[in-house]
Each structure stands twice: as structure tokens, then as C-alpha cells.
Scaffold this active site. Structure first.
Site, mmCIF file in Angstrom:
data_model
loop_
_atom_site.group_PDB
_atom_site.id
_atom_site.type_symbol
_atom_site.label_atom_id
_atom_site.label_comp_id
_atom_site.label_asym_id
_atom_site.label_seq_id
_atom_site.Cartn_x
_atom_site.Cartn_y
_atom_site.Cartn_z
ATOM 1 N N ASP A 144 -61.673 -3.425 99.088
ATOM 2 C CA ASP A 144 -62.680 -2.633 98.377
ATOM 3 C C ASP A 144 -62.033 -1.705 97.368
ATOM 4 O O ASP A 144 -62.732 -1.035 96.615
ATOM 5 C CB ASP A 144 -63.514 -1.811 99.371
ATOM 6 C CG ASP A 144 -64.736 -2.579 99.832
ATOM 7 O OD1 ASP A 144 -64.979 -3.681 99.293
ATOM 8 O OD2 ASP A 144 -65.444 -2.091 100.730
ATOM 9 N N ASP B 277 -70.662 -10.953 103.504
ATOM 10 C CA ASP B 277 -69.998 -9.717 103.927
ATOM 11 C C ASP B 277 -70.104 -9.532 105.438
ATOM 12 O O ASP B 277 -70.921 -10.184 106.117
ATOM 13 C CB ASP B 277 -70.658 -8.537 103.184
ATOM 14 C CG ASP B 277 -69.695 -7.392 102.926
ATOM 15 O OD1 ASP B 277 -68.674 -7.297 103.622
ATOM 16 O OD2 ASP B 277 -69.980 -6.584 102.023
HETATM 17 C C1 GLA Z 1 -68.828 -3.821 101.546
HETATM 18 C C2 GLA Z 1 -68.117 -4.696 100.548
HETATM 19 C C3 GLA Z 1 -68.379 -4.211 99.150
HETATM 20 C C4 GLA Z 1 -69.869 -4.210 98.893
HETATM 21 C C5 GLA Z 1 -70.583 -3.391 99.948
HETATM 22 C C6 GLA Z 1 -72.071 -3.533 99.836
HETATM 23 O O1 GLA Z 1 -68.271 -2.540 101.577
HETATM 24 O O2 GLA Z 1 -66.755 -4.737 100.829
HETATM 25 O O3 GLA Z 1 -67.717 -5.024 98.211
HETATM 26 O O4 GLA Z 1 -70.337 -5.530 98.889
HETATM 27 O O5 GLA Z 1 -70.208 -3.762 101.255
HETATM 28 O O6 GLA Z 1 -72.734 -2.812 100.788
#
Ligand code: GLA
Length: 709
Positions: free
Chosen positions: A503, A438
């Protein structure tokens, strides 16, 4: 000197004799024995009053010094301001197959320029500059330019935001410059490095289309300029902050590769070029995509081993093959305020370590995956407390945070080694076969230790770290995520197997996001999850049928607390996963298809979105037909399916992903649904097939199979 490159339905004709080749023609395939001199004469611009006496070519690296008055391909100077308008002369040229490489020098400015143009499924352009002088050269920009014909009068670009990426926008390509500049330090949610131009009204199946993509995960720009003399070009490359790249004597800068696809008949074929390119990469998945469950929206930071084990039990019972433990498993990370950067298992959340959970998952027959965010740290972390200087920030100012975090300076060798070793240890000590990588913060004031802008070097460091980890752990698959779809590009695709598309697990938004992203990314790389009935990012509620049909067309995952699902929902989910497994080889190897939908919001079919996949031999197809909102007509128009084999007879069936609701959400079905129907590919293209009447925010699947002889 002229050269003709030809591949499948595309030709490129290059003229040499300048610093970089000039693209004289880029479009539909010309005959192999085309008379290039005649083509050159036919396209000669003549000489109008008001121009310089010599030609002002729009070469791949246009030169101001040759009279080109648009944006030069190379911008920069020596520290004293000299060498600001170089003029290169070609010294060497080689051709191997469809790959042309040129080498040019400017002995006044003491620079050399290398250029490679390769035509395969797409046109690939790489340019490189070398400082041959004895003083530093301050590079401002090096970016290739691609001339486009004047009938490319319409642009398609994309905007968006967190949880709503890839929103398409159409523009008329008028005089002046239409440009996009991304300074997020990652590929971005709102300015993807992708622009399409085409004949006005171009669609999925119609019109000539040219698409340009910068394979780069840091800052970038593209611009589409219509010059006063009528010429048009698209230019794309890395966006550099002032002083970000200074070439010392002997040093070189290689611009990010620019990938350019052409289609004589609409955007579907543009995607096929990009998809074939992605499928040829070593990261292209070699085995069926494992259906995964990601724990993020199921438990967030609330990590409790027995509960996660129970979730794993339910996942395995539904047919999930990979259990991915998201954020929250390490150090003091009980919220997003602390612990980021400390890559050791949390003794509070996992007193016995991760092994019991991993063993449990493995015993259930699933693989185990884990979330990391290697480029970031919370200020409240052991890492930042021990090494406050390992942060990509500008000294003298307070360091801005985003999601309570700072960027770890991976251009610093000690910081790089520290993070690399921690990840290597994690992967060596645990049975982990998937990593979600990430990156949740924009680069703002991102200076390296020398005080200069660090995004360029940081991007290269991230590539290097991923590459080195892949070498040491060749069986581990990686996913690129950046607050959802903030880092999706073909450079990343060469280092990861999967991208996290958004997301938003809201099926309605996902229909559009995936639709646009499919231009660039093949479905087997595109993470698509079935979320909980109520979407966490929008609050909207959707049926399992709609959620499942939407996620079915990517790399399928579940992001839903199955412990809260009903027994009935879980058994429906089991069936969805089973069906996905029977279709995934078709879904993940065929040609991705989008169908045109009328642009005008008053059109009755404006709210119908159809996408699908045709097997490459055109023997089978699976189409998703979604009704995004109520339409003004009771029935939508018959769906016409161009591009199948006209001679082949196909059996059609409406597929039910979710049993309990016989035909998904359809409230009335046309006669063929009950009796079946057999039609030729030619008929399907000409008159099509009447879809059922559907509720808003619902989808059905159409399955076509060649009739066995
Ligand atoms: C980001 C990612 C999510 C998740 C969060 C965890 O927002 O896009 O899918 O993994 O971080 O903190």
C-alpha cells in the site's frame, strides 16, 4: 538405491529405503556419469557414540521412529494418543523424467505417505498423508524438510509490516532453531514464507544459495535448524491450529507445495528459477501488461461519476490502458464502516449503475477493472444482518473486528454460493476485464461452523472460488491484494496475474520492497504505481522522475488524482508511459538483476541501489540506479555489470524519463553521458561504468544495447 536428478546447473541425489526419500546432495550440477555409490561413501557420516544403532536419516519427511531427534516431518496422533511416531516403509516408487514419486505405508499406525520430488527450474516437493485406519487421525503438521550443507552458514529472512513489506535481515545460522510462524490467515506482511541460506557473505552474484518458499496463502511456518550432530535443514509448511485438520478414515491431507531454488552464484539466479516457474503458469500474462490507473488514492470513497469520468479522460490522454475502480462503488460503502459484503452497485453513488462510467472508459479505448473483497463483510451490511452465522468466528465470544470487518465463512457452502453468485453476476452483467481481489483482515478466532479452526478450509475455499470464477470468466485478469502485499506467494500466482506489492506508493520505500520481492515474483506480476507527489502513507515528497523510475520496473500503474496534477506533470507522465510501453517487453520477459550494495552503513555506496533487467539473449539491458540517501563520498563507485555477454559490444545511454529535468535528478554527469560510450560485456563486468552524481531520493536509467554488426 540412489537416483540422480539434474537440470541445467543443479543436481539432486536421492537415497531411497526410508519412508520418504533422503536428499543426499543438492547443489551444483554433477557429471551425468557420476558414480553415485562413491558419492554415497564419500558423504557417509560414520557412526558416533550416543546414537541409535540404526541410521537416523534426515529424509524429506524425517521420522522420530527412526531416531531422528529434530522436528519430525509428520506430527499427529489418533484421538487416544497412539500412532504418534509412525515409521513408514517404501512400497512403490516411480520416476518420470526428473519427477520421483514414492508411496510408503505404516501398517501399525494405519497411515500412508506419498511424496513427490520434481527438479526443474526449482525443486518442487509435495507430501501427502492418508488415514488408512478406522478412527480419526489428528494431524498437527506435515511439512517437508530439506537438508543443507554445513557451509550454508548464513540466513536471509524477511520481516515487515503494512506498507513496508519484505525488509531483509541477515543472520548467522548457529545451533538451535531459527523459525517463523505466521497465524495471520493470509500470507502476511511480516512473515513471508521465504527463507534463503547460503555461504557466508553470499550476494546477488556470489556464493552458493538455497531458497525455500511455501506456496500457500494461509498460515505457515519455516524453520532452519542446526542439529547438535552438525546437520542442518530447512523445514517449511502449513501451520495448523490445534484440531484444524482431522482426517477421517480414508481422508487425505496434501501439504502445500514447497518450492526450493538453488544457485551456485548468488541470489539473482535463485530469482530466475522462481521467475521461470511463475512464467510457466497459465496465469502468466499472455499479452503486454496494460498500464492501469487505480482510483484508490485519487478519490478514496468519494465516488462521483462525472469526476471519475474526468479522471478517466486524463488517464486515457496519458496513455493509460486499464481504469480500475477501487473500493467504494457498492451498496452503503461510503466509508470502511459499512456495506462490505453487499456486492451490488450503490444506488447513491451510481444512480444509473456502473454502465455510464464503464461505457465512458471503454469509449476512451481503455478496459475497465473493479475492486472486490469477497472474503469479508462489515457487521453493518445486509449480508451479516441476514446471515449472522456466516461469519468465521468462535461462538460464545464476541467476534473481533479488523478494519471494522469480519471474515465471511466460505467453508459454509451457502455463504460460498452467495458470494460466488454475486461476483459471477457482477462479471457477467458488466464489461469488466480486471478484478482486484482484496483481503484486509487477519484471521483471529476464525472458527468454522463446527467450531474448529477454519483457516485451512477457508484458504482452500478462496482458491476454489478464484478458480471457478476464472473458468467462467477466462478473459478476466485478477490481482491479489491484502492490505497491500499481505498475500503474495506462488499459490496465489497460480490464480492471479498480478499482486499488489504494497500500500506504500512512496518511491523510496518501494525501491527496497520491490527489490526484495523480486526474489520471488517477476516484475510483470508486481503492481508498481506512480503515486501523487506527496506519498499518502509516509507524507514524503518525491520528484516525478524518482516515482516514475521506481514504478517503471513493475506492472506499471498510476495511483494519483490526475485532475490535481499540472498540465506539465501530465505531459511528463504521458512520456513516461510511452517509454514504458516501448520497454515493457524487455522489462517483462528478461532476467531480473539485482546488484550488490555494501551492507555497512558507513560505506559510501551503501545508499546506492541498482536493479535491472537483462534480455535473455543478453542483447539489451535496462538498469535503474537509485540514490536512496546522501552518501558520504561525492561520487559513487563505478557500477560493474556482471553477467552480460563478455564478447558483445554494448552502446550505453543514460535515459531521461522526465524531460524537463534533463538527466533526471543528476547534478553532474561523467563524460560518457554526453559522448556516449561503447564497451564490451567483459569490460562492463570488470571495470564498470561511472554513474552520474545524484541527489538523494533520485534515480536514473541506464540503457545498454548490443551494437548492430
Ligand atoms: C486495501 C488495499 C488498498 C485499497 C483499500 C480499499 O487497503 O490494499 O489498495 O484497495 O484496501 O479499501
Amino acid at each position: 538405491m540412489l537416483e540422480h536428478l539434474a537440470h541445467q546447473r543443479t543436481s539432486v541425489v536421492l537415497a531411497h529405503g526410508f519412508g520418504a526419500p533422503r536428499i543426499l546432495y543438492w547443489g551444483s550440477r554433477l557429471p551425468d556419469d557420476v558414480d553415485l555409490a562413491a558419492l554415497c561413501n564419500a558423504l557417509d557420516r560414520g557412526h558416533s557414540h550416543g546414537r541409535m544403532d540404526d541410521e537416523d536419516p534426515l529424509s524429506v519427511v524425517p521420522e522420530h521412529a527412526r531416531g531422528f531427534l529434530g522436528r519430525p516431518g509428520l506430527l499427529g496422533s489418533r484421538i487416544d494418543g497412539t500412532a504418534w511416531a509412525p515409521r513408514f516403509d517404501e512400497r512403490e516408487r516411480t520416476r518420470v523424467g526428473n519427477r520421483i514419486s514414492t508411496f510408503a505405508t505404516d501398517e501399525v499406525a494405519d497411515l500412508s505417505l506419498q511424496c513427490t520430488i520434481d527438479l526443474s527450474d526449482v525443486l518442487t516437493l509435495t507430501v501427502e498423508i492418508v488415514n488408512d485406519g478406522t478412527t480419526p487421525y489428528l494431524l498437527q503438521m506435515l511439512a517437508p524438510a530439506l537438508p543443507l550443507p554445513r557451509h550454508a552458514g548464513e540466513l536471509l529472512t524477511f520481516t515487515g509490516r503494512w506498507a513496508l513489506e519484505m525488509q531483509p535481515r541477515r543472520h548467522t545460522w548457529t545451533e538451535g532453531v531459527h523459525t517463523s510462524e505466521n497465524r495471520a490467515g493470509r500470507t502476511s506482511h511480516d512473515r513471508p514464507p521465504l527463507i534463503l541460506a547460503g555461504t557466508p557473505g553470499f550476494g546477488e552474484w556470489r556464493g552458493e544459495v538455497w531458497a525455500v518458499h511455501v506456496a500457500w496463502s494461509g498460515n505457515h511456518f519455516w524453520s532452519a535448524e542446526a542439529l547438535a550432530d552438525g546437520r542442518r535443514y530447512v523445514q517449511a509448511g502449513e501451520l495448523l491450529h490445534p484440531g484444524e485438520v482431522i482426517l477421517q478414515p480414508g481422508e487425505r491431507y496434501t501439504a502445500p507445495t514447497v518450492l526450493a531454488a538453488y544457485s551456485p552464484s548468488g541470489t539473482n539466479e535463485v530469482s530466475w528459477g522462481f521467475h521461470r516457474l511463475a512464467r510457466a503458469l497459465p496465469t502468466s500474462p499472455k499479452r503486454p501488461r496494460r498500464v492501469l490507473l487505480n482510483t484508490w488514492e485519487a478519490v478514496y470513497f468519494d465516488h462521483d461519476t462525472p469526476r471519475l469520468m474526468a479522471l478517466a479522460d486524463q488517464a486515457a490522454a496519458c496513455g493509460v490502458e486499464l481504469f480500475v475502480l477501487d473500493d467504494g462503488w457498492f451498496s452503503s460503502r461510503r466509508s470502511d464502516h459499512s456495506g462490505l459484503g453487499d456486492w451490488h452497485v450503490s444506488p447513491d453513488a451510481y444512480p444509473a449503475g456502473l454502465a455510464p462510467l464503464i461505457d465512458h472508459v471503454r469509449t476512451l479505448g481503455m478496459d475497465f477493472g473493479i475492486w472486490v473483497e469477497p472474503e469479508m463483510a462489515n457487521p453493518d451490511s445486509e449480508l451479516v444482518r441476514a446471515h449472522p452465522d456466516w461469519v468465521l468466528a468462535t461462538s460464545g465470544y464476541s467476534s473481533p473486528t479488523g478494519r471494522n470487518q469480519v471474515v465471511v465463512d466460505l467453508t459454509n457452502p451457502a455463504a460460498f454460493r452467495h458470494v460466488f453468485d454475486a461476483l459471477n453476476r457482477l462479471l457477467s452483467q458488466h464489461d469488466i476485464s480486471f478484478v482486484k481481489w482484496d483481503m484486509n483482515r487477519n484471521h483471529v478466532q476464525a472458527s468454522a461452523t463446527d467450531g474448529r479452526a477454519g483457516t485451512h478450509r477457508q484458504t482452500l475455499a478462496v482458491y476454489r472460488m478464484l478458480h471457478e470464477l476464472r473458468v467462467l470468466h477466462p478473459t478476466v485478469e485478477f490481482e491479489s491484494c491484502a492490505s497491500g502485499g499481505g498475500r503474495i506467494d506462488h499459490a496465489m500466482l497460480s490464480l492471479v496475474e498480478r499482486v499488489w506489492t504494497s500500500d506504500s506508493n512512496d518511491a523510496l520505500d518501494r525501491q527496497c520492497i520491490q527489490h526484495s520481492l523480486s526474489l520471488l515474483v517477476p516484475p510483470e506480476r508486481m503492481g508498481a504505481h506512480i503515486g501523487s507527489p506527496r506519498a499518502h502513507t509516509t507524507g514524503r515528497q518525491h520528484s516525478l522522475s524518482f516515482r516514475a523510475t521506481t514504478a517503471f520496473f513493475g506492472h506499471l500503474g498510476i495511483e494519483w488524482n490526475l485532475l490535481e496534477a499540472t498540465e506539465d506533470e501530465r505531459s511528463q507522465l504521458r512520456r513516461v508511459i510511452e517509454l514504458h510501453k516501448t520497454f515493457r517487453s524487455l522489462l517483462h520477459s528478461g532476467d531480473w538483476i539485482r546488484f550488490d550494495r555494501p551492507d555497512h552503513p558507513d560505506h559510501p555506496d551503501h545508499t546506492v541501489l541498482a536493479v535491472g533487467v537483462y534480455s535473455t539473449d543478453r542483447g539489451e539491458a535496462l538498469i535503474s540506479l537509485a540514490r536512496l540517501a546522501s552518501g558520504v563520498a561525492t561520487e559513487s563507485s563505478p557500477l560493474r555489470l556482471p553477467g552480460l555477454d563478455p564478447e558483445t559490444q554494448y552502446d550505453l545511454a543514460l535515459l531521461q524519463l522526465v524531460e524537463q529535468n534533463a538527466f533526471g535528478p543528476a547534478v553532474a554527469q561523467p563524460g560518457w553521458v554526453h559522448t556516449g560510450v561503447r564497451l564490451s560485456g567483459a569490460q562492463l563486468a570488470l571495470h564498470g561504468i561511472q554513474p552520474p552524481i545524484m541527489w538523494p531520493e533520485s534515480a536514473v536509467l541506464l540503457h545498454l544495447r548490443r551494437v548492430a554488426l
